[in-house]
Write a protein that holds these residues in place. Structure first.
Motif, PDB file in Angstrom:
ATOM      1  N   SER A 106       0.820  -1.209   0.000  1.00 15.31           N
ATOM      2  CA  SER A 106       0.000   0.000   0.000  1.00 15.31           C
ATOM      3  C   SER A 106       0.852   1.256   0.000  1.00 15.31           C
ATOM      4  O   SER A 106       2.050   1.233   0.269  1.00 15.31           O
ATOM      5  CB  SER A 106      -0.906   0.009   1.242  1.00 15.31           C
ATOM      6  OG  SER A 106      -0.123   0.141   2.420  1.00 15.31           O
ATOM      7  N   TYR A 116      -6.089  -1.511  -0.606  1.00 17.46           N
ATOM      8  CA  TYR A 116      -6.547  -1.252  -1.970  1.00 17.46           C
ATOM      9  C   TYR A 116      -7.335   0.039  -2.086  1.00 17.46           C
ATOM     10  O   TYR A 116      -8.145   0.212  -3.000  1.00 17.46           O
ATOM     11  CB  TYR A 116      -7.375  -2.437  -2.497  1.00 17.46           C
ATOM     12  CG  TYR A 116      -6.711  -3.149  -3.666  1.00 17.46           C
ATOM     13  CD1 TYR A 116      -5.400  -3.596  -3.565  1.00 17.46           C
ATOM     14  CD2 TYR A 116      -7.381  -3.365  -4.856  1.00 17.46           C
ATOM     15  CE1 TYR A 116      -4.781  -4.235  -4.628  1.00 17.46           C
ATOM     16  CE2 TYR A 116      -6.778  -3.998  -5.927  1.00 17.46           C
ATOM     17  CZ  TYR A 116      -5.469  -4.433  -5.802  1.00 17.46           C
ATOM     18  OH  TYR A 116      -4.860  -5.054  -6.858  1.00 17.46           O
ATOM     19  N   GLN A 117      -7.110   0.961  -1.178  1.00 17.53           N
ATOM     20  CA  GLN A 117      -7.742   2.262  -1.272  1.00 17.53           C
ATOM     21  C   GLN A 117      -6.949   3.148  -2.229  1.00 17.53           C
ATOM     22  O   GLN A 117      -5.723   3.194  -2.162  1.00 17.53           O
ATOM     23  CB  GLN A 117      -7.813   2.934   0.107  1.00 17.53           C
ATOM     24  CG  GLN A 117      -8.507   4.284   0.115  1.00 17.53           C
ATOM     25  CD  GLN A 117      -8.616   4.862   1.513  1.00 17.53           C
ATOM     26  OE1 GLN A 117      -8.305   4.188   2.497  1.00 17.53           O
ATOM     27  NE2 GLN A 117      -9.047   6.102   1.597  1.00 17.53           N
ATOM     28  N   ARG A 118      -7.652   3.850  -3.091  1.00 11.91           N
ATOM     29  CA  ARG A 118      -6.988   4.688  -4.095  1.00 11.91           C
ATOM     30  C   ARG A 118      -6.288   5.865  -3.436  1.00 11.91           C
ATOM     31  O   ARG A 118      -6.843   6.540  -2.564  1.00 11.91           O
ATOM     32  CB  ARG A 118      -8.013   5.191  -5.110  1.00 11.91           C
ATOM     33  CG  ARG A 118      -7.400   5.960  -6.277  1.00 11.91           C
ATOM     34  CD  ARG A 118      -8.470   6.449  -7.243  1.00 11.91           C
ATOM     35  NE  ARG A 118      -7.867   7.178  -8.362  1.00 11.91           N
ATOM     36  CZ  ARG A 118      -7.455   6.619  -9.485  1.00 11.91           C
ATOM     37  NH1 ARG A 118      -7.595   5.318  -9.648  1.00 11.91           N
ATOM     38  NH2 ARG A 118      -6.907   7.342 -10.445  1.00 11.91           N
ATOM     39  N   THR A 120      -4.975   9.605  -3.460  1.00 13.92           N
ATOM     40  CA  THR A 120      -5.359  10.855  -4.106  1.00 13.92           C
ATOM     41  C   THR A 120      -4.607  12.005  -3.452  1.00 13.92           C
ATOM     42  O   THR A 120      -3.932  11.834  -2.426  1.00 13.92           O
ATOM     43  CB  THR A 120      -6.870  11.107  -3.950  1.00 13.92           C
ATOM     44  OG1 THR A 120      -7.169  11.340  -2.565  1.00 13.92           O
ATOM     45  CG2 THR A 120      -7.688   9.917  -4.454  1.00 13.92           C
ATOM     46  N   ASP A 148       0.946   4.579 -10.383  1.00 18.24           N
ATOM     47  CA  ASP A 148       0.120   5.338 -11.313  1.00 18.24           C
ATOM     48  C   ASP A 148       0.686   6.749 -11.499  1.00 18.24           C
ATOM     49  O   ASP A 148       1.197   7.359 -10.560  1.00 18.24           O
ATOM     50  CB  ASP A 148      -1.315   5.421 -10.771  1.00 18.24           C
ATOM     51  CG  ASP A 148      -2.273   6.047 -11.758  1.00 18.24           C
ATOM     52  OD1 ASP A 148      -2.876   5.306 -12.551  1.00 18.24           O
ATOM     53  OD2 ASP A 148      -2.407   7.292 -11.737  1.00 18.24           O
ATOM     54  N   ARG A 188      -1.408   0.931 -15.434  1.00 15.68           N
ATOM     55  CA  ARG A 188      -2.811   1.058 -15.080  1.00 15.68           C
ATOM     56  C   ARG A 188      -3.144   0.128 -13.910  1.00 15.68           C
ATOM     57  O   ARG A 188      -2.665  -0.997 -13.843  1.00 15.68           O
ATOM     58  CB  ARG A 188      -3.690   0.705 -16.290  1.00 15.68           C
ATOM     59  CG  ARG A 188      -5.164   0.998 -16.093  1.00 15.68           C
ATOM     60  CD  ARG A 188      -5.939   0.761 -17.374  1.00 15.68           C
ATOM     61  NE  ARG A 188      -5.852  -0.621 -17.813  1.00 15.68           N
ATOM     62  CZ  ARG A 188      -6.466  -1.098 -18.890  1.00 15.68           C
ATOM     63  NH1 ARG A 188      -7.160  -0.291 -19.662  1.00 15.68           N
ATOM     64  NH2 ARG A 188      -6.338  -2.372 -19.219  1.00 15.68           N
ATOM     65  N   HIS A 190      -2.525   0.906 -10.683  1.00 16.26           N
ATOM     66  CA  HIS A 190      -1.582   1.053  -9.570  1.00 16.26           C
ATOM     67  C   HIS A 190      -1.719   2.399  -8.866  1.00 16.26           C
ATOM     68  O   HIS A 190      -0.757   2.949  -8.343  1.00 16.26           O
ATOM     69  CB  HIS A 190      -0.148   0.837 -10.063  1.00 16.26           C
ATOM     70  CG  HIS A 190       0.116  -0.590 -10.424  1.00 16.26           C
ATOM     71  ND1 HIS A 190      -0.270  -1.126 -11.622  1.00 16.26           N
ATOM     72  CD2 HIS A 190       0.706  -1.600  -9.732  1.00 16.26           C
ATOM     73  CE1 HIS A 190       0.075  -2.405 -11.665  1.00 16.26           C
ATOM     74  NE2 HIS A 190       0.666  -2.718 -10.537  1.00 16.26           N
ATOM     75  N   ALA A 191      -2.957   2.905  -8.832  1.00 10.59           N
ATOM     76  CA  ALA A 191      -3.252   4.070  -7.991  1.00 10.59           C
ATOM     77  C   ALA A 191      -3.654   3.622  -6.598  1.00 10.59           C
ATOM     78  O   ALA A 191      -3.693   4.431  -5.669  1.00 10.59           O
ATOM     79  CB  ALA A 191      -4.367   4.912  -8.609  1.00 10.59           C
ATOM     80  N   ASN A 192      -3.947   2.324  -6.439  1.00 10.97           N
ATOM     81  CA  ASN A 192      -4.370   1.821  -5.127  1.00 10.97           C
ATOM     82  C   ASN A 192      -3.314   0.951  -4.444  1.00 10.97           C
ATOM     83  O   ASN A 192      -3.522   0.461  -3.336  1.00 10.97           O
ATOM     84  CB  ASN A 192      -5.691   1.045  -5.239  1.00 10.97           C
ATOM     85  CG  ASN A 192      -5.646  -0.028  -6.319  1.00 10.97           C
ATOM     86  OD1 ASN A 192      -4.571  -0.435  -6.764  1.00 10.97           O
ATOM     87  ND2 ASN A 192      -6.815  -0.470  -6.758  1.00 10.97           N
ATOM     88  N   HIS A 193      -2.192   0.747  -5.083  1.00 12.30           N
ATOM     89  CA  HIS A 193      -1.073   0.037  -4.456  1.00 12.30           C
ATOM     90  C   HIS A 193       0.182   0.252  -5.290  1.00 12.30           C
ATOM     91  O   HIS A 193       0.115   0.646  -6.457  1.00 12.30           O
ATOM     92  CB  HIS A 193      -1.357  -1.464  -4.311  1.00 12.30           C
ATOM     93  CG  HIS A 193      -1.353  -2.209  -5.612  1.00 12.30           C
ATOM     94  ND1 HIS A 193      -2.384  -2.146  -6.517  1.00 12.30           N
ATOM     95  CD2 HIS A 193      -0.425  -3.044  -6.174  1.00 12.30           C
ATOM     96  CE1 HIS A 193      -2.105  -2.900  -7.571  1.00 12.30           C
ATOM     97  NE2 HIS A 193      -0.924  -3.450  -7.389  1.00 12.30           N
TER      98      HIS A 193
END
Length: 271
Positions: A106, A116-118, A120, A148, A188, A190-193
């Motif tokens: 994470s 697995y939380q995005r 931001t 990402d 693509r 891999h904004a959540n990990h």
């Protein structure tokens, strides 16, 4: 270095003495004598049954996480997802994670963080996440890091703000750079990990030397060798199978495909 006879003797009498071996490619390999990532007060294992790696992978993760806690005592736990299955090989839903050198982990996020939380601009802990990524680059033998591009932008802006060298950052980040093979690349999903791949020189070299004996004694199955093919418009699995002398089902298995549909410009493993 041990002789072939000594390796074979250890395989018979004391296989564990040979240590962990990362066999073959990360997308077509196996793991022998893997080490399970231990439980720790600085991380949480999401799926302990699939958290097996080489000794070098486990030690590198521990070292990078420890560096964050050295800089920021009391930091929250990171979530560690899949590394590899105990014996490596195919691990759904991944194409890689087969040889004990790939890790999903994470980002450091805010207090409401879950696996697995995005990440931001609103929830990313830039200081701790950059400290972790920086430690991976400078303190471990890392091969690549998948992040990402939206998160790369946030981390690179933070690194510049705290005085990191711009030329060095352009070397390691794909975002904002034209370097052909940066260490940190966009992928693509891999904004959540973060996906990390480590080199494991000892485990990889040991596997190369022991591979024929491991196969001979049935300790591992022969690993597949893949050709990487970028699909062109109009190509089908059938045409690729004919071109490379394989079968549609073999290509589907090698890429984790559920249907026969393929996409132009996407890279596929051809066994």
């Amino acid at each position: 270095a041990m002789s072939e006879a000594q390796i074979e003797e250890l395989l018979t009498k004391d296989p564990a003495a040979l240590g962990p071996m990362s066999v073959g490619a990360t997308n077509a390999g196996a793991l022998f004598n893997g080490i399970r990532m231990p439980e720790g007060d600085r991380w949480e294992l999401v799926d302990p049954g699939h958290a097996w790696g080489t000794r070098e992978t486990v030690d590198a993760l521990d070292r990078a996480i420890a560096e964050v806690h050295r800089q920021f005592p009391g930091s929250p736990k990171l979530y560690i997802g899949h590394i590899s299955a105990r014996d490596g090989g195919r691990l759904s839903p991944h194409k890689s994670h087969q040889a004990g050198r790939d890790v999903d982990i994470s980002y450091f996020l805010d207090a409401r963080h879950r696996w697995y939380q995005r990440a931001t601009a609103a929830n990313l802990d830039r200081e701790r996440t950059w400290a972790f990524v920086r430690a991976l680059i400078t303190e471990t033998d890392v091969e690549l890091i998948l992040i990402d591009s939206s998160v790369q932008r946030l981390l690179k802006e933070h690194a510049l703000k705290i005085g990191e060298d711009k030329d060095w950052l352009d070397e390691v980040f794909q975002f904002g750079s034209r370097k052909p093979r940066p260490l940190i690349r966009h992928a693509r999903g891999h904004a959540n990990h973060i996906h990390i791949r480590f080199y494991s020189p000892i485990a990889q070299e040991s596997a190369v030397r022991a591979y024929p004996l491991l196969v001979k004694r049935g300790a591992i199955k022969p690993t597949a060798n893949y050709v990487r093919h970028t699909a062109k418009k109009g190509q089908t699995l059938g045409s690729l199978a004919r071109q490379y002398g394989t079968t549609v089902e073999a290509i589907k298995r090698a890429n984790g495909l559920r249907s026969t549909a393929i996409q132009a410009k996407r890279v596929y493993n051809i066994p």
